[in-house]
Design an enzyme around this catalytic site. Sequence first.
Site, short mmCIF file in Angstrom:
data_model
loop_
_atom_site.label_atom_id
_atom_site.label_comp_id
_atom_site.label_asym_id
_atom_site.label_seq_id
_atom_site.Cartn_x
_atom_site.Cartn_y
_atom_site.Cartn_z
CG LEU A 1 -1.98 -1.23 1.27
CD1 LEU A 1 -2.64 -1.19 2.41
CD2 LEU A 1 -2.57 -1.33 -0.04
CB CYS B 1 -0.43 7.54 11.90
SG CYS B 1 -1.31 8.62 11.02
CB CYS C 1 -5.36 0.98 8.57
SG CYS C 1 -5.07 -0.39 7.73
N GLY D 1 0.07 -11.56 6.88
CA GLY D 1 0.96 -12.05 8.05
C GLY D 1 0.36 -11.45 9.31
#
Length: 224
Positions: free
Chosen positions: A54, A194, A216, A127
């Site tokens: 991502l 973050c 998230c 994972g």
Amino acid sequence: MTAAITKTDAARAAVTEALAGQTSVCLTCSFQAEDMVALHLVRERLPDVPVLFLETGYHFAEVYEYRDAMTARYSLNLVNVMPERTVAEQEAQFGILYQTQPDQCCKFRKVGPLFKALQDYDVWFTGLRRVQSPTRANLQVFDTFPLPTGKRLSKVSLLAEWSDKDVWEFAKQEDIPLLPLYQDGYTSIGCEPCTAFPADPGNARSGRWAGRKLECGIHIAEGN
């Protein structure tokens, strides 16, 4: 060590089961330790598995460097999953969302892009592990994940039962280099703005999003 070997054998068996008769397979990878271990186990059977990263535009410089180094080292089939807007475009239109609306920032830069990319696959390896967070305590190795379009994926979390020790011992055994940021004290690594050091030593993800949330959203089906 016996327990670790048993878990490794079980993970390999899960890969075999998940791949039976399947050709449309991917693995999401943040390039953290558990993802590198899961990637290693899947690539034993499927060397060219698409590796979905991502690309939020907010990652640590060290993550980008490590991603590129591992991609070269293992000749990974890397797929950078991109948001609709660049960082500059998003900030110009909405301001600094990671400060004001972190959920919306994650939706724009992670959740939406990933769910769109996953439409092309039937099996999704991750994972994820139960010990990572209270939000993952009931994680199953095999699950079904519905996308917003109604498509349902087979989601396989090979390392669901693995401890931190299991992950690090396997990485050492298989000579898998790990992200240098761990040496600085980070225990869960996402976008740089973050991500902080863990506030709770017993919760590896407690340094994420300044304690405002633990996920998230990419592993949460809509409506849940």
